[in-house]
Design an enzyme around this catalytic site. Structure first.
Site, PDB file in Angstrom:
ATOM      1  N   ASP A  85       0.987  -1.162   0.067  1.00 29.42           N
ATOM      2  CA  ASP A  85      -0.498  -0.158  -0.146  1.00 29.42           C
ATOM      3  C   ASP A  85       0.769   1.700   0.248  1.00 29.42           C
ATOM      4  OD1 ASP A  85      -1.941  -1.662   0.054  1.00 29.42           O
ATOM      5  OD2 ASP A  85      -2.052  -1.600   2.369  1.00 29.42           O
ATOM      6  N   GLU A  86       1.357   1.374  -0.493  1.00 31.89           N
ATOM      7  CA  GLU A  86       2.473   2.367  -0.698  1.00 31.89           C
ATOM      8  C   GLU A  86       2.328   3.313  -1.343  1.00 31.89           C
ATOM      9  OE1 GLU A  86       3.730  -0.523  -1.245  1.00 31.89           O
ATOM     10  OE2 GLU A  86       5.538  -1.553  -0.032  1.00 31.89           O
ATOM     11  N   LYS A 115       1.785   2.153  -5.046  1.00 29.15           N
ATOM     12  CA  LYS A 115       2.196   1.605  -6.216  1.00 29.15           C
ATOM     13  C   LYS A 115       1.765   1.791  -7.514  1.00 29.15           C
ATOM     14  CE  LYS A 115       2.570  -2.106  -4.146  1.00 29.15           C
ATOM     15  NZ  LYS A 115       2.067  -1.785  -2.904  1.00 29.15           N
ATOM     16  N   GLY A 116      -0.057   1.664  -7.383  1.00 32.41           N
ATOM     17  CA  GLY A 116      -0.781   1.986  -8.631  1.00 32.41           C
ATOM     18  C   GLY A 116      -0.848   3.147  -8.774  1.00 32.41           C
ATOM     19  N   ASN A 122      -4.766 -10.372  -3.857  1.00 37.46           N
ATOM     20  CA  ASN A 122      -4.719  -9.798  -2.297  1.00 37.46           C
ATOM     21  C   ASN A 122      -4.352  -7.947  -2.222  1.00 37.46           C
ATOM     22  OD1 ASN A 122      -2.425 -10.774  -3.309  1.00 37.46           O
ATOM     23  ND2 ASN A 122      -1.343 -11.452  -1.351  1.00 37.46           N
ATOM     24  N   ALA A 123      -3.925  -7.653  -3.145  1.00 32.46           N
ATOM     25  CA  ALA A 123      -3.458  -6.642  -3.511  1.00 32.46           C
ATOM     26  C   ALA A 123      -4.481  -6.099  -4.415  1.00 32.46           C
ATOM     27  CB  ALA A 123      -2.113  -6.920  -4.875  1.00 32.46           C
ATOM     28  N   GLY A 124      -4.399  -4.553  -3.690  1.00 31.82           N
ATOM     29  CA  GLY A 124      -4.935  -3.321  -4.033  1.00 31.82           C
ATOM     30  C   GLY A 124      -4.232  -2.398  -4.371  1.00 31.82           C
ATOM     31  N   HIS A 125      -4.275  -2.265  -5.776  1.00 29.68           N
ATOM     32  CA  HIS A 125      -3.589  -0.542  -6.362  1.00 29.68           C
ATOM     33  C   HIS A 125      -4.734   0.753  -6.824  1.00 29.68           C
ATOM     34  CE1 HIS A 125      -0.259  -3.855  -7.092  1.00 29.68           C
ATOM     35  NE2 HIS A 125      -0.857  -3.390  -6.091  1.00 29.68           N
ATOM     36  N   GLN A 146       2.447  -6.106  -3.111  1.00 34.64           N
ATOM     37  CA  GLN A 146       2.992  -6.551  -1.865  1.00 34.64           C
ATOM     38  C   GLN A 146       4.026  -5.279  -1.605  1.00 34.64           C
ATOM     39  OE1 GLN A 146       1.730  -9.457  -3.790  1.00 34.64           O
ATOM     40  NE2 GLN A 146       0.004  -8.410  -3.018  1.00 34.64           N
ATOM     41  N   THR A 158       3.096 -12.288   2.901  1.00 32.82           N
ATOM     42  CA  THR A 158       2.449 -13.446   1.659  1.00 32.82           C
ATOM     43  C   THR A 158       3.203 -14.103   1.359  1.00 32.82           C
ATOM     44  OG1 THR A 158       0.570 -12.701  -0.052  1.00 32.82           O
ATOM     45  CG2 THR A 158       3.084 -11.712   0.397  1.00 32.82           C
ATOM     46  N   THR A 190      -9.724  -4.903   1.597  1.00 31.36           N
ATOM     47  CA  THR A 190     -10.338  -5.635   3.133  1.00 31.36           C
ATOM     48  C   THR A 190     -10.969  -4.673   3.988  1.00 31.36           C
ATOM     49  OG1 THR A 190      -8.904  -5.832   4.711  1.00 31.36           O
ATOM     50  CG2 THR A 190      -9.263  -7.554   3.084  1.00 31.36           C
ATOM     51  N   GLY A 191     -10.495  -3.134   3.232  1.00 33.80           N
ATOM     52  CA  GLY A 191     -11.123  -2.522   3.649  1.00 33.80           C
ATOM     53  C   GLY A 191     -10.717  -2.361   5.615  1.00 33.80           C
ATOM     54  N   ASP A 249       2.033  14.652   1.216  1.00 36.62           N
ATOM     55  CA  ASP A 249       1.212  15.690   1.825  1.00 36.62           C
ATOM     56  C   ASP A 249       0.873  15.582   3.052  1.00 36.62           C
ATOM     57  OD1 ASP A 249       0.456  13.644   0.068  1.00 36.62           O
ATOM     58  OD2 ASP A 249      -2.251  14.342   0.049  1.00 36.62           O
TER      59      ASP A 249
HETATM   60  P1  GDP Z   1      -0.332   0.188  -3.919  1.00 37.15           P
HETATM   61  O1  GDP Z   1      -1.293  -0.958  -3.208  1.00 37.15           O
HETATM   62  O2  GDP Z   1       0.588   0.858  -3.566  1.00 37.15           O
HETATM   63  O3  GDP Z   1      -1.320   0.681  -5.548  1.00 37.15           O
HETATM   64  O4  GDP Z   1      -1.717   1.432  -2.532  1.00 37.15           O
HETATM   65  P2  GDP Z   1      -2.841   1.581  -2.356  1.00 37.15           P
HETATM   66  O5  GDP Z   1      -3.785   2.055  -3.840  1.00 37.15           O
HETATM   67  O6  GDP Z   1      -3.279   0.211  -1.724  1.00 37.15           O
HETATM   68  O7  GDP Z   1      -2.954   2.665  -0.852  1.00 37.15           O
HETATM   69  C1  GDP Z   1      -1.930   4.367  -1.579  1.00 37.15           C
HETATM   70  C2  GDP Z   1      -3.417   5.439  -0.969  1.00 37.15           C
HETATM   71  O8  GDP Z   1      -2.633   6.558  -1.233  1.00 37.15           O
HETATM   72  C3  GDP Z   1      -4.602   5.220  -2.418  1.00 37.15           C
HETATM   73  O9  GDP Z   1      -6.153   5.383  -1.937  1.00 37.15           O
HETATM   74  C4  GDP Z   1      -3.792   6.217  -3.349  1.00 37.15           C
HETATM   75  O10 GDP Z   1      -5.642   6.383  -4.418  1.00 37.15           O
HETATM   76  C5  GDP Z   1      -3.614   6.917  -2.416  1.00 37.15           C
HETATM   77  N1  GDP Z   1      -1.763   7.709  -3.001  1.00 37.15           N
HETATM   78  C6  GDP Z   1      -1.342   8.009  -3.352  1.00 37.15           C
HETATM   79  N2  GDP Z   1      -0.060   8.260  -3.641  1.00 37.15           N
HETATM   80  C7  GDP Z   1      -0.737   9.612  -2.681  1.00 37.15           C
HETATM   81  C8  GDP Z   1      -0.031  10.670  -2.496  1.00 37.15           C
HETATM   82  O11 GDP Z   1       0.426  11.023  -2.698  1.00 37.15           O
HETATM   83  N3  GDP Z   1      -0.759  11.422  -1.572  1.00 37.15           N
HETATM   84  C9  GDP Z   1      -1.929  11.137  -1.466  1.00 37.15           C
HETATM   85  N4  GDP Z   1      -2.552  12.027  -0.316  1.00 37.15           N
HETATM   86  N5  GDP Z   1      -2.430   9.581  -1.601  1.00 37.15           N
HETATM   87  C10 GDP Z   1      -1.627   9.679  -2.166  1.00 37.15           C
HETATM   88  P1  IMO Z   2      -1.163  -3.998  -2.658  1.00 34.04           P
HETATM   89  O1  IMO Z   2       0.315  -5.010  -3.586  1.00 34.04           O
HETATM   90  C1  IMO Z   2      -0.934  -4.350   2.406  1.00 34.04           C
HETATM   91  C2  IMO Z   2      -0.639  -8.543   3.583  1.00 34.04           C
HETATM   92  C3  IMO Z   2      -1.771  -9.061   4.155  1.00 34.04           C
HETATM   93  C4  IMO Z   2      -1.447  -9.920   5.372  1.00 34.04           C
HETATM   94  C5  IMO Z   2      -0.222 -10.564   4.805  1.00 34.04           C
HETATM   95  C6  IMO Z   2      -0.832 -11.627   4.833  1.00 34.04           C
HETATM   96  O2  IMO Z   2      -2.274  -3.531  -2.069  1.00 34.04           O
HETATM   97  O3  IMO Z   2       0.831  -3.520  -1.520  1.00 34.04           O
HETATM   98  P2  IMO Z   2      -2.192 -12.789   1.844  1.00 34.04           P
HETATM   99  O4  IMO Z   2      -3.766 -12.961   2.172  1.00 34.04           O
HETATM  100  O5  IMO Z   2      -0.798 -12.227   0.790  1.00 34.04           O
HETATM  101  O6  IMO Z   2      -2.050 -14.482   2.567  1.00 34.04           O
HETATM  102  O7  IMO Z   2      -1.687 -12.362   3.507  1.00 34.04           O
HETATM  103  O8  IMO Z   2       0.050  -9.947   3.700  1.00 34.04           O
HETATM  104  N1  IMO Z   2      -1.038  -8.187   2.650  1.00 34.04           N
HETATM  105  C7  IMO Z   2      -1.412  -6.802   2.515  1.00 34.04           C
HETATM  106  N2  IMO Z   2      -1.140  -5.765   2.901  1.00 34.04           N
HETATM  107  N3  IMO Z   2      -0.973  -5.104   0.583  1.00 34.04           N
HETATM  108  C8  IMO Z   2      -1.113  -6.036  -0.125  1.00 34.04           C
HETATM  109  O9  IMO Z   2      -1.236  -5.743  -1.405  1.00 34.04           O
HETATM  110  C9  IMO Z   2      -0.829  -6.684   0.706  1.00 34.04           C
HETATM  111  N4  IMO Z   2      -0.932  -8.265   0.071  1.00 34.04           N
HETATM  112  C10 IMO Z   2      -1.115  -9.234   1.189  1.00 34.04           C
HETATM  113  O10 IMO Z   2      -2.992  -8.110   5.084  1.00 34.04           O
HETATM  114  O11 IMO Z   2      -0.491  -9.524   6.572  1.00 34.04           O
HETATM  115 MG    MG Z   3      -2.796  -1.893  -1.658  1.00 30.47          MG
END
Ligand code: GDP
Ligand code: IMO
Ligand code: MG
Length: 430
Positions: free
Chosen positions: A13-14, A16-17, A38-41, A226, A241, A307-308, A339
Site C-alpha cells: 500500500d505504498e 504503487k498503483g 490480495n493486492a489493491g492498487h 505487496q 505473503t 479488505t477495508g 502531503d
Molecule cells: P498500492 O497498493 O501500493 O497501490 O497502494 P494503495 O492504492 O493500496 O494505497 C495508496 C492510497 O493512497 C490510495 O488511496 C491512493 O489513491 C493514495 N495515494 C497515492 N499517492 C498519494 C499521495 O501522494 N498522497 C495522497 N494523499 N494519497 C495518495
Molecule cells: P498491495 O499490492 C498490504 C498482507 C496481508 C497479511 C499478509 C498475508 O495492495 O500493496 P495474504 O492474503 O497475502 O496471504 O496475507 O500480507 N498483504 C498486504 N498488505 N498490501 C497488500 O498488497 C497486501 N497483500 C497482502 O494483510 O498481513
Molecule cells: Mg494496496
C-alpha cells in the site's frame, strides 16, 4: 528498450498503483509478476477512482498492453469481475491487450476456504491474511498439484476430472483437519467451466510476450504488488505473503533475464503502514497513529483497498528502507503521500534499532528479535502547510525539502518522484 521495475519496499500500500499509472503514460507494456487479488492498487484520474486487484495499473491507457505473469496466482472469478467492472466504465479489456500468463497458477474456491479455515485454526496467532486463498494456492504450486492458466484450454471433461480431484482432496482437509463444511464439487466445476470459456482467449506466453516487447524496443513496466517486508524469504516471516515482491521476483515471475532491468523504483510511503499481524517497530498506537491513519473521510486515509481494514500506522522506518535498497538494488525512490505529513509539527524517522542494549542498523531475520527492537529516531521539523499543489521541488516548503533530502542521504539514491496527492498531476518529478 529496458525495463523499469516498480516495487513496494514497506508492508504494501505504498502507492504503487498511482506511480505505475503515472509512469504507464510513457510505457507500452505493464506486467504484474507476483501476488494475486490480495493486492489493491488505487488509480485516481480526475474525480474517478479505480481499485485494481489483478489487472495491471496501465490498463487505463488504451495503447498499453497488460500482462499477468507466471509468478501470479489468479482467481478466475475475481479477474472476470474486475474485467467486467472496467468494461462497464469503457475500458478495453479484450484479449488483444490483456493477457493471462499460461504458467500462472489459479485460485479456486477451496483455496479461499482453506485460507479462512487456517486463519481460524491459528486463533490468537492468526496472520491476518486477506483471505483471498493466496497462501493455499502457492502451497499447491510448491506441492506441484496446482492448476495453471494453460489448463483453461483443456477440454471440459479433462478439466472437470482435475477439479473434482482437487476439491475432494481439499474437502478432506476442510472436514477432517479444520472441521469445516465441505465444498460442493459439482458447483465448483460448473463455475470453473464457465470462467474457463471466458478466460481462455486471454491465455498467452507472457515470458515470450515480454521478451518480444523488449526486442522490439518497447517500454516495459514491471508492477510490484505487496512490499518487501511481506516477501516470503525477506519479509517478517511468518507474517508475510507467499510470493516474492522483490527484484528477484520480477525475473522469476515474468521469466526474463536480469540484463533488461534498467531502473528499480522503490515506492516509499512517507510514513509506515501495515495491515495484518506481525511486529512493526515504529508503530504509533495513540493519537499520532490515528492522525496518520485519518478518519476514513478521505479516500486515501489508511483503510485497506482490498479488505477495508484499518491500517496500522507509524513513523517512517529507515532501517527497513536500507534493507529494501540492498535486497532490491533500488536505483531511485518514489516518495508518496508526503502531503499526509503536513499534519504534524515535527516528524520522526527511525535510523537504527535498539535491542537487548545494543544498537543495530540491519533488519533482523527473526521476528522475535524484531518484536523487541525499539526505534532510534531522528527528529525533523514539520511544515504544517498544504503541499498538495506543489509541482516542483522548489514549490515545497524548506522543511519538506529537508525531509526528502534526508531520505536521499539515508539511502544514497535520488527521489526521482515525489507524490503529494492521489491525482496523476499531483506529482513532482526530478
Ligand atoms: P498500492 O497498493 O501500493 O497501490 O497502494 P494503495 O492504492 O493500496 O494505497 C495508496 C492510497 O493512497 C490510495 O488511496 C491512493 O489513491 C493514495 N495515494 C497515492 N499517492 C498519494 C499521495 O501522494 N498522497 C495522497 N494523499 N494519497 C495518495
Ligand atoms: P498491495 O499490492 C498490504 C498482507 C496481508 C497479511 C499478509 C498475508 O495492495 O500493496 P495474504 O492474503 O497475502 O496471504 O496475507 O500480507 N498483504 C498486504 N498488505 N498490501 C497488500 O498488497 C497486501 N497483500 C497482502 O494483510 O498481513
Ligand atoms: Mg494496496
Amino acid at each position: 528498450m529496458p525495463m523499469t521495475v516498480i516495487l513496494g519496499v514497506q508492508w504494501g500500500d505504498e502507492g504503487k498503483g498511482k506511480i505505475t499509472d503515472m509512469l504507464a503514460a510513457e510505457a507500452d507494456v505493464v506486467a504484474r509478476f507476483g501476488g494475486g487479488d490480495n493486492a489493491g492498487h488505487t488509480v485516481t484520474v480526475g474525480a474517478e477512482r479505480f481499485a485494481l486487484h489483478l489487472i495491471p495499473s496501465g490498463i487505463l491507457y488504451p495503447r498499453v498492453a497488460c500482462l499477468l505473469g507466471a509468478g501470479m496466482v489468479v482467481n478466475p472469478k475475481s479477474l472476470l469481475a474486475e474485467m467486467e467492472g472496467l468494461r462497464a466504465r469503457g475500458v478495453d479489456v479484450s484479449p488483444k491487450r490483456l493477457k493471462l500468463g499460461a504458467r500462472a497458477h489459479l485460485i479456486l474456491p477451496y483455496h479461499l476456504a482453506l485460507d479462512g479455515a487456517a486463519e481460524v485454526a491459528r486463533g490468537g496467532s492468526a496472520l491476518g491474511t486477506t483471505k483471498r486463498g493466496i497462501g493455499p494456492a502457492y502451497t499447491d504450486k510448491a506441492a506441484r498439484k496446482g492448476i495453471r492458466a494453460c489448463e483453461l484450454l483443456h477440454p471440459p471433461g479433462v478439466l472437470e476430472a482435475r477439479i473434482r480431484e482437487e476439491v475432494e482432496a481439499s474437502n478432506q482437509l476442510l472436514e477432517g483437519v479444520y472441521g469445516q463444511e465441505p465444498l460442493d464439487a459439482g458447483a465448483v466445476v460448473k463455475d470453473f467451466l464457465e470462467h474457463a470459456a471466458k478466460l481462455a482467449p486471454h491465455v498467452a506466453d507472457v515470458s515470450e510476450a515480454v521478451f518480444e516487447a523488449l526486442r522490439s524496443r518497447k517500454r516495459i513496466l514491471a508492477e510490484g504488488a505487496q512490499g518487501l517486508l511481506l516477501d516470503l524469504d525477506f519479509g517478517t516471516y511468518p507474517f508475510v505473503t507467499s510470493s516474492h515482491p522483490t527484484t528477484g521476483g520480477v525475473l522469476t515471475g515474468l521469466g526474463i533475464g536480469p540484463q533488461y532491468i534498467e531502473r528499480v523504483v522503490g515506492v516509499v510511503k512517507a510514513y509506515q503502514t501495515r495491515v495484518g499481524a506481525g511486529p512493526m517497530p515504529t508503530e504509533l498506537t495513540g493519537p499520532l497513529g490515528d492522525a496518520l491513519r485519518g478518519t476514513g473521510a478521505q479516500p486515501w486515509d489508511e483503510f485497506g483497498t482490498t479488505t477495508g481494514r484499518p491500517r496500522r500506522c507509524g513513523w517512517l522506518d529507515g532501517v527497513t528502507l536500507r534493507y529494501g535498497l540492498r535486497v532490491n538494488g533500488l536505483t531511485e525512490m518514489a516518495i508518496t503521500k508526503l502531503d499526509v505529513l503536513s499534519r504534524f509539527d515535527s516528524l520522526q524517522v527511525a535510523v537504527a534499532y535498539e535491542v537487548d542494549g545494543e544498537r543495530i542498523e540491519t533488519f533482523p531475520a527473526d521476528v522475535e528479535v524484531l518484536a523487541r527492537c525499539r526505534p532510534v529516531y531522528e527528529t525533523l521539523p514539520g511544515w504544517r502547510v498544504d503541499i498538495s499543489d506543489a509541482r516542483t521541488f522548489r514549490d515545497l516548503p524548506a522543511e519538506a525539502q529537508r525531509y526528502v533530502s534526508f531520505l536521499e542521504d539515508l539511502l544514497g539514491i535520488p527521489a526521482s518522484i515525489i507524490s503529494v496527492g492521489p491525482g496523476r498531476d499531483q506529482t513532482i518529478r526530478q
